[in-house]
Design an enzyme around this catalytic site. Structure first.
Site, PDB file in Angstrom:
ATOM      1  N   ASN A  85       0.879  -1.166   0.000  1.00 31.60           N
ATOM      2  CA  ASN A  85       0.000   0.000   0.000  1.00 31.60           C
ATOM      3  C   ASN A  85       0.922   1.223   0.000  1.00 31.60           C
ATOM      4  OD1 ASN A  85      -2.379  -1.532   0.138  1.00 31.60           O
ATOM      5  ND2 ASN A  85      -2.209  -1.714   2.362  1.00 31.60           N
ATOM      6  N   GLN A  92      -2.215   2.923   2.925  1.00 35.90           N
ATOM      7  CA  GLN A  92      -1.083   2.654   3.827  1.00 35.90           C
ATOM      8  C   GLN A  92      -1.343   3.323   5.177  1.00 35.90           C
ATOM      9  OE1 GLN A  92       2.812   3.885   2.426  1.00 35.90           O
ATOM     10  NE2 GLN A  92       3.838   2.951   4.172  1.00 35.90           N
ATOM     11  N   VAL A  94       0.696   2.317   8.158  1.00 35.04           N
ATOM     12  CA  VAL A  94       1.976   2.408   8.876  1.00 35.04           C
ATOM     13  C   VAL A  94       3.027   2.922   7.896  1.00 35.04           C
ATOM     14  CG1 VAL A  94       3.743   1.152  10.157  1.00 35.04           C
ATOM     15  CG2 VAL A  94       1.321   0.508  10.408  1.00 35.04           C
ATOM     16  N   HIS A  98       6.574  -1.843   3.990  1.00 36.02           N
ATOM     17  CA  HIS A  98       6.350  -3.261   4.288  1.00 36.02           C
ATOM     18  C   HIS A  98       5.643  -3.899   3.114  1.00 36.02           C
ATOM     19  CE1 HIS A  98       3.034  -0.840   5.878  1.00 36.02           C
ATOM     20  NE2 HIS A  98       2.236  -1.842   5.558  1.00 36.02           N
TER      21      HIS A  98
HETATM   22  P1  5GP Z   1      -0.714  -0.937   5.773  1.00 36.00           P
HETATM   23  O1  5GP Z   1      -2.186  -0.607   5.788  1.00 36.00           O
HETATM   24  O2  5GP Z   1       0.104   0.182   6.345  1.00 36.00           O
HETATM   25  O3  5GP Z   1      -0.235  -1.387   4.414  1.00 36.00           O
HETATM   26  O4  5GP Z   1      -0.541  -2.206   6.678  1.00 36.00           O
HETATM   27  C1  5GP Z   1      -0.144  -2.152   8.002  1.00 36.00           C
HETATM   28  C2  5GP Z   1      -0.412  -3.518   8.566  1.00 36.00           C
HETATM   29  O5  5GP Z   1       0.274  -3.619   9.796  1.00 36.00           O
HETATM   30  C3  5GP Z   1      -1.897  -3.786   8.837  1.00 36.00           C
HETATM   31  O6  5GP Z   1      -2.299  -4.932   8.107  1.00 36.00           O
HETATM   32  C4  5GP Z   1      -1.947  -3.993  10.351  1.00 36.00           C
HETATM   33  O7  5GP Z   1      -2.845  -5.016  10.731  1.00 36.00           O
HETATM   34  C5  5GP Z   1      -0.510  -4.348  10.708  1.00 36.00           C
HETATM   35  N1  5GP Z   1      -0.069  -3.932  12.038  1.00 36.00           N
HETATM   36  C6  5GP Z   1      -0.245  -2.693  12.602  1.00 36.00           C
HETATM   37  N2  5GP Z   1       0.303  -2.650  13.827  1.00 36.00           N
HETATM   38  C7  5GP Z   1       0.852  -3.876  14.038  1.00 36.00           C
HETATM   39  C8  5GP Z   1       1.570  -4.455  15.144  1.00 36.00           C
HETATM   40  O8  5GP Z   1       1.813  -3.812  16.178  1.00 36.00           O
HETATM   41  N3  5GP Z   1       1.988  -5.741  15.015  1.00 36.00           N
HETATM   42  C9  5GP Z   1       1.742  -6.469  13.877  1.00 36.00           C
HETATM   43  N4  5GP Z   1       2.199  -7.726  13.872  1.00 36.00           N
HETATM   44  N5  5GP Z   1       1.061  -5.957  12.826  1.00 36.00           N
HETATM   45  C10 5GP Z   1       0.620  -4.678  12.902  1.00 36.00           C
END
Ligand code: 5GP
Length: 105
Positions: A85, A92, A94, A98
């Protein structure tokens, strides 16, 4: 301020690492969207694909080869999804690069 993933990498927040090398870690997503939902996260705090620099080529390459290796180790090479993302309008949440690896196998 350090990202949540940097805090996990620095072991300030407990989390099981499925794999780790000098460039990256692999963890289970806390809120899985499929039977298997992993995150491949570089140790370098690159915010997103938009901020990638040429010097990050090796890290990015390692992320993809790690995805292939993990898929093979977990015997899901027959079918999985990889995605990034990018920025909040691209879902996105975070802002620490990733790669999502998902599979229902
Ligand atoms: P994004 O939406 O930024 O692409 O994805 C971030 C991902 O990180 C989400 O799927 C969310 O569930 C995961 N996530 C957020 N905080 C944590 C955490 O503290 N530990 C783990 N294992 N995953 C997390």
């Amino acid at each position: 301020m350090a990202s949540i993933f940097t805090r996990i990498i620095n072991k300030e927040i407990p989390c099981e690492f499925l794999y780790e090398n000098e460039n990256l870690i692999v963890i289970k997503d806390i809120n899985p969207k499929a039977k298997i939902h992993l995150l491949i996260i570089p140790k370098k705090e690159i915010p997103s694909i938009n901020e990638l620099e040429k010097e990050d080529k090796e890290i990015l390459s390692d992320m993809f080869f790690t995805a292939k290796k993990i898929a093979s180790d977990l015997k899901i090479s027959e079918g999985y999804q990889l995605h990034f993302n990018v920025w909040p309008k691209g879902w996105q949440e975070v802002m620490h690069l990733h790669l999502h690896l998902l599979s229902d196998l």
